[in-house]
Design a protein around this motif. Structure first.
Motif, PDB file in Angstrom:
ATOM      1  N   GLU A 262      -0.640  -5.552  -4.412  1.00  0.00           N
ATOM      2  CA  GLU A 262      -2.074  -5.806  -4.449  1.00  0.00           C
ATOM      3  C   GLU A 262      -2.447  -7.075  -5.205  1.00  0.00           C
ATOM      4  O   GLU A 262      -3.486  -7.674  -4.953  1.00  0.00           O
ATOM      5  CB  GLU A 262      -2.803  -4.596  -5.057  1.00  0.00           C
TER       6      GLU A 262
ATOM      7  N   GLU B 143      -6.917  -2.176   0.649  1.00  0.00           N
ATOM      8  CA  GLU B 143      -6.401  -1.398  -0.478  1.00  0.00           C
ATOM      9  C   GLU B 143      -5.909  -0.043   0.013  1.00  0.00           C
ATOM     10  O   GLU B 143      -4.809   0.410  -0.321  1.00  0.00           O
ATOM     11  CB  GLU B 143      -7.522  -1.213  -1.507  1.00  0.00           C
TER      12      GLU B 143
ATOM     13  N   GLU C 165       2.459   2.609   1.366  1.00  0.00           N
ATOM     14  CA  GLU C 165       3.498   2.763   0.342  1.00  0.00           C
ATOM     15  C   GLU C 165       3.826   4.226   0.088  1.00  0.00           C
ATOM     16  O   GLU C 165       4.858   4.542  -0.483  1.00  0.00           O
ATOM     17  CB  GLU C 165       3.055   2.106  -0.972  1.00  0.00           C
ATOM     18  N   ASN C 166       2.924   5.112   0.469  1.00  0.00           N
ATOM     19  CA  ASN C 166       3.157   6.535   0.238  1.00  0.00           C
ATOM     20  C   ASN C 166       3.237   7.295   1.547  1.00  0.00           C
ATOM     21  O   ASN C 166       2.879   8.471   1.624  1.00  0.00           O
ATOM     22  CB  ASN C 166       2.036   7.099  -0.636  1.00  0.00           C
TER      23      ASN C 166
ATOM     24  N   ARG D 227      -1.993   1.335  -0.015  1.00  0.00           N
ATOM     25  CA  ARG D 227      -1.584   2.539  -0.759  1.00  0.00           C
ATOM     26  C   ARG D 227      -1.093   3.625   0.179  1.00  0.00           C
ATOM     27  O   ARG D 227      -0.148   4.347  -0.133  1.00  0.00           O
ATOM     28  CB  ARG D 227      -2.748   3.023  -1.627  1.00  0.00           C
TER      29      ARG D 227
ATOM     30  N   VAL E 264      -0.869  -0.247  -6.290  1.00  0.00           N
ATOM     31  CA  VAL E 264       0.483  -0.755  -6.038  1.00  0.00           C
ATOM     32  C   VAL E 264       0.450  -2.220  -6.431  1.00  0.00           C
ATOM     33  O   VAL E 264       0.222  -3.102  -5.608  1.00  0.00           O
ATOM     34  CB  VAL E 264       0.851  -0.613  -4.547  1.00  0.00           C
TER      35      VAL E 264
END
Ligand SMILES: Nc1ncnc2c1ncn2[C@@H]1O[C@H](COP(=O)(O)OP(=O)(O)OP(=O)(O)O)[C@@H](O)[C@H]1O
Ligand SMILES: Nc1ncnc2c1ncn2[C@@H]1O[C@H](COP(=O)(O)OP(=O)(O)OP(=O)(O)O)[C@@H](O)[C@H]1O
Ligand SMILES: [Mg+2]
Ligand SMILES: [Mg+2]
Lengths: 230, 310, 255, 255, 230
Positions: free
Chosen positions: C148, C162, C169-170, C166, C144
């Motif tokens: 990031e 990290e 975001e999902n 991720r 992303v």
């Protein structure tokens, strides 16, 4: 502090047209410098190259006295799981708490520290992102339209404050606001499209340190010079 | 009647995979017994998820192999099935055990044994009956659930493990023999429990509407079985089986054939496929006693041997 | 929503049953092939209490198995997200294990772990974890950048961060998959019970299968369906709550 | 990359075998519980040619099954992406079917479809489609506002376009899942063969299990692993190509 | 054409502070109107409310003579599966091919029609997105910083051309460039923060239709008026 470029060429893979062709320039000393040019001329491309030039030893870019280079841009986002204020706390080195508070004041972000990043207005997002970078260790910070969505008044206040607070650092300011660039920046690298015959060149800006009553004639001259450079 | 065009196509659903215990079926196909009777028979392998009696009704099969308990259950639920032949005179479902660990001479020897039981399987019914005869229940033994593999027995965590005497039994005996261990089989029939195993079945409709076809099929099949069980034909039979069951080694198959012969044709004068109504009656009685069927189904009235189609 | 799930399941089940009964009538099949409605009802009345206990037993193992799967999927997904040699090695291992039918691995599992609760749990988890893994890998392998960049540029990126970025975001994709994997955990546990157990609904199904008792199987399927619907509904509600709390994605409120 | 996959598989397999042999030594188990190396090799030499043909047979069905699964997953995923009543109904149906162990459904499938190729394919697809579905649902249910706004505002949004936008924006996630689902299709086909007893490596495994022939099972697992690795490698390469061609995501070239 | 707002209030759910408080104004006729105000004042919020006001009958917003309202913003993206040129072809009504060509010329996008959207520079992305909207049927088009990342020269050329080509349509231009807003817009709605006591109000802009030599005094007056409004 010196940033030098001797004959930089760049084209995206799979694309024939050169984005940057035979770029020569040098910039000296700390302060606010600018990269200016029409949309699509290659400012962002150049900035990214510069930010990562150490990974590409083949590039004819040299620096001296510049350690850390950071690149910030206006589309960056903060993670969404906690409020922006908490994110700032987390990434702020312990010895810069005062600086953080000062910047939050200058950036007028106090009222929205409790909100998530996605709840901020665009200009608020721009500012929140930039603060993060200013709290880090850096020698050269590239601002790629990092304040593009902030209103002019506040933006100017921010620029002046940053210039004062970080007077020993080097900045590369990318913006489409000619007046601002001409007024507040030292060296202005004006990029031209490779297809035009004119080479890119450096124009000296007015490098104001406060919002003065406009010195119109000299500003107009600089603006004219910049515009006629491409 | 040799011309292919006039042959009648039939499907014949087995109970399980091709192996030596269906040597007669394979022999019938391989040696042209069916063809000679004017039949074009497709033999299909079976599995627990497939049920020959259901296929008879659905028209996917014309003949099939089903165990006696399947037949009785099906009758209980109104299926129209008749028994044509009883392939195994002795039920191959037996329990294997290491002979240095146990000697079963009386049913009461079972008390406290660690044994495998396939819950819901035939062996559970049979074992319950045996235990009942000895005045015991499953609570008087230590039961381990049987699954696809033999590890509990191989690792010696159970003493008695249910196997098909003439297929897995032979393989296990061989494997253990290689490690210097010898085995015995506990055969329920020796203790008076004569639970019928696999039989050839068809639908009552087929038996009524096409007695000729049934006769042709059955006589060809039984002839084939007779031939297959004849020690003189051993080499040919093994060659035929090998073609369908490639995974098993030759000498294992030979031993399996010997074991099968004992179960199918215990004495030279036993006719292959002989139906023993008494055994069927006992089987039904056991199932009724254990509540697997709700009322008598009179399975003996559904037995039709070859003679009844003459 | 929970309520809706249940009656929707009832509709699905009723349609399914109706098809079976139509086939039965159409081909005039006996109760042995397809049981009639009265036989099914009779069986249901007789069995359902016992089956319900069995399903709850199975569910408890499934929940544990799902927990393990989620852990495992994230563990492998996080380790295997890089395109490096090690990452690819981990993926190869994870993928290969999946390709093996559990029935083939079962003997080996039983040899290594015995045939107690542990094996049952492992089998359930093995069936459930892989689909989760695929999604986790998909999510974890996609950077992303907008978020990031800062952390990478300033040297603050840690693998935990990290992963967090991720995953966050999902979030909606991950909660969909996790809630959905409940059914897989259930199926996995049932298969494990089917292969080797003397408890749970899988065991009951096996008995019914050996006895060609389709009415019992249909009753079991009904019980499983009801319980799964409720469990799934609860998980989905939880997922919404997590999204609402953690996510606070008010972005699209107006637009 | 393909090559790497294969030798990585070899390593995994060797480690797995080593563990088994260590267990064998450690507990001094006899050859019939865990076969020794020489027995395994002997079996491998004997069986591998036949097993290879079986695996290829299985693979061909798996590929077809995977194709159907992908179709099915997208079909259901697209229909069920809305949070409307109908969408939820479709999801409930899809989820419930998955929760049922295939062994319980198999008799019903055989009743409805016979035991030919069709049943085998259906079982393989049923096992493979669900994990795909979860991912597809996750992707399809999440709007991509920045892109969709224009089409919605101007009344140009069609479901095909919506699906295309969301699929494209999640291309790398989808290709990961699709490539990964190859192993599921394989496992599904093997289970189908195991149940339907017809042909293929699942059938061979059933026989080997029945004969308690662990050496043969280990050989079969090896064959499956090799073939899966190759197939998976090819799919991944294809996925990269699709991404390169369709995606052309040059966004991060410099950064 | 009339757009009217009589006492609009708005706060985001879960947030106590009002974003828009008691907003009264009216705008008449086609042409370029503006919404102006400091970052975070509520321009975007207002624009989105306006774009969807028909779904929220409780809002005190009235229009007359305005059918379709479209809202465009600078972060929009085109799908990535084909070139931007092909996307334009696809969404362009058959009878507007000439308009499309003309706009591409004015927007200087000819050279990048073959590229994917993700390969465009930010300013190119802004322009590409805006063209799409101009090719649609609309009566009122809201431009929420839609050209924020385009250089000033080109942006002005675009503004003037759009004004001329779409003189019968209504536009609501949201930008942080005060000079531009003052020069090219008709009515300028200046939003103020609810916390300040000053109500939002309308300032009349210069509504230029060509790039003239600056009429400095009058422009300065407008800019001063706008800035003193908040
Ligand atoms: N990933 C890419 N692949 C191919 N071409 C690209 C890519 N990114 C940018 N370009 C092209 O390179 C040129 C320079 O782009 P760049 O983003 O550097 O411009 P810019 O000066 O930053 O413009 P703006 O002011 O609009 O942001 C543009 O013509 C653009 O279309
Ligand atoms: N989804 C949201 N939830 C809660 N508050 C929000 C949300 N979106 C915006 N806000 C708040 O509402 C106020 C107005 O935001 P808006 O985006 O309308 O400002 P704007 O005038 O467009 O600013 P800019 O010029 O920076 O884009 C801001 O203070 C912002 O923090
Ligand atoms: Mg740029
Ligand atoms: Mg805004």
């Amino acid at each position: 502090m010196r940033l030098e470029c001797s004959g930089l060429n760049f084209a995206y893979p799979e694309s024939e047209t050169m984005v940057i062709q035979d770029l020569w320039f040098a910039m000296d000393g700390p302060g606010f410098h600018a990269v200016f040019g029409p949309s699509g001329v290659g400012k962002t491309s150049f900035a990214k190259l510069l930010a990562n030039y150490r990974d590409r030893p083949e590039l004819p870019i040299q620096t001296s006295g510049i350690g850390t280079i950071l690149y910030s841009y206006n589309l960056e986002r903060l993670p969404g799981w906690s409020s922006t204020g908490r994110h700032l706390d987390r990434i702020c080195p312990a010895d810069r708490q005062d600086l953080k508070k000062e910047l939050i004041d200058i950036f007028q972000l106090g009222p929205v520290l409790g909100a998530r990043f996605s709840q901020l207005s665009m200009g608020q997002q721009n500012r929140m992102n930039l603060i993060r970078y200013l709290l880090q260790d850096f020698d050269l910070l590239i601002l790629d339209e990092s304040l593009a969505n902030v209103d002019e008044k506040l933006r100017q206040a921010i620029l002046l404050a940053v210039k004062e607070l970080f007077s020993h650092k080097m900045f590369l300011y990318i913006s489409h606001n000619l007046m601002e660039v001409a007024r507040f920046c030292k060296d202005i690298l004006v990029l031209t499209e490779p297809s035009r015959e004119k080479p890119s060149k450096i124009v000296s800006g007015q490098d104001d340190t406060r919002i003065s009553v406009l010195e119109k004639p000299s500003l107009d001259r600089i603006m004219l010079e910049v515009m006629s450079a491409f | 009647p040799d011309s292919r065009a006039e042959q009648i196509s039939l499907n014949y659903r087995l109970k399980w995979l091709f192996n030596t215990s269906v040597a007669g079926d394979i022999f019938a196909m391989e040696k042209g017994f069916f063809a000679a009777a004017g039949l074009d028979v497709t033999i299909k392998e079976g599995s627990p998820e497939k049920d020959a009696i259901k296929e008879l009704e659905l028209g996917y099969a014309d003949f099939g192999v089903a165990s006696a308990d399947q037949v009785i259950r099906a009758l209980d639920k109104g299926a129209d099935v008749v028994v044509l032949a009883q392939i195994f005179q002795t039920n191959p479902m037996q329990w294997i055990y290491r002979d240095d660990q146990l000697q079963i001479t009386r049913l009461s020897d079972l008390q406290g044994c660690r044994m495998g039981i396939t819950y819901g399987g035939n062996d559970e019914t049979i074992m319950k009956t045996l235990l009942a005869k000895a005045g015991l229940t499953l609570r008087d033994v230590q039961v381990t659930g049987v699954r696809f593999d033999f590890t509990p027995f191989l690792k010696n965590r159970v003493t008695l493990w249910p196997v098909y005497r003439n297929s897995q039994g032979v393989i296990l005996a061989g494997q253990l023999a290689r490690e210097g261990e010898s085995v015995r089989f506990f055969n329920p029939a020796d203790f008076g429990v004569d639970f019928v195993a696999n039989s050839v079945v068809t639908s009552g409709k087929m038996a009524a509407d096409h007695p000729d076809r049934v006769r042709q099929f059955l006589s060809a099949l039984l002839d084939a079985w007779e031939a297959a069980m004849d020690p003189a034909n051993q080499k040919q039979v093994l060659a035929a089986v090998k073609r369908y069951d490639k995974g098993t080694q030759g000498e294992v198959q030979k031993a399996q054939l010997d074991a099968t012969r004992d179960l199918v044709k215990p004495r030279p004068d036993t006719a292959v496929g002989r139906i023993r109504p008494k055994a069927w009656a006992q089987t039904e009685a056991i199932m009724l006693a254990q509540g697997m069927i709700k009322q008598p189904v009179h399975v003996t009235s559904r037995l039709r041997d070859l003679a009844s189609f003459q | 929503m929970l309520f809706r799930r249940i009656y929707q399941f009832m509709i699905v089940y009723a349609v399914f049953l109706a098809i079976l009964l139509v086939v039965k009538k159409g081909l005039s099949l006996s109760d042995y092939v397809i049981p009639g409605l009265s036989l099914i009802l009779e069986t249901a009345v007789q069995m359902s209490a016992g089956f319900f206990t069995d399903v709850m037993d199975t569910l408890s193992v499934a929940i544990l198995g799902q927990g393990i799967s989620i852990f495992l999927a994230f563990f492998v997904g996080i380790l295997g997200r890089k395109s490096s040699w090690a990452g690819s090695m981990i993926r190869v291992t994870a993928y290969n294990i999946q390709a093996y039918p559990i029935v083939a691995l079962a003997p080996i599992i039983f040899i290594l772990l015995g045939d107690g609760f542990l094996s049952r749990l492992l089998i359930a988890a093995m069936i459930c974890y892989f689909p989760l893994l695929l999604s986790v890998l998909g999510v974890m392998a996609a950077p992303v950048e907008d978020i990031e960049h800062f952390y990478i540029a300033t040297g603050r990126m840690r693998w935990q961060l990290e992963v967090k970025i991720r995953a966050f975001e999902n979030l909606s994709k991950l909660t969909t998959v996790i809630a959905g994997s409940a059914t897989l955990a259930m199926a996995g546990t049932i298969v494990a019970e089917f292969i080797a157990a003397n408890a749970g609904i899988g065991y009951s199904i096996r008995i019914a299968l050996y006895q060609s008792d389709l009415a019992a199987i249909l009753t079991a399927l009904f019980m499983i369906g009801i319980v799964i619907s409720v469990y799934q509904g609860i998980l989905e509600t939880l997922g919404e709550m997590v999204k609402a709390k953690w996510g606070s994605e008010n972005k699209g409120v107006l637009l």
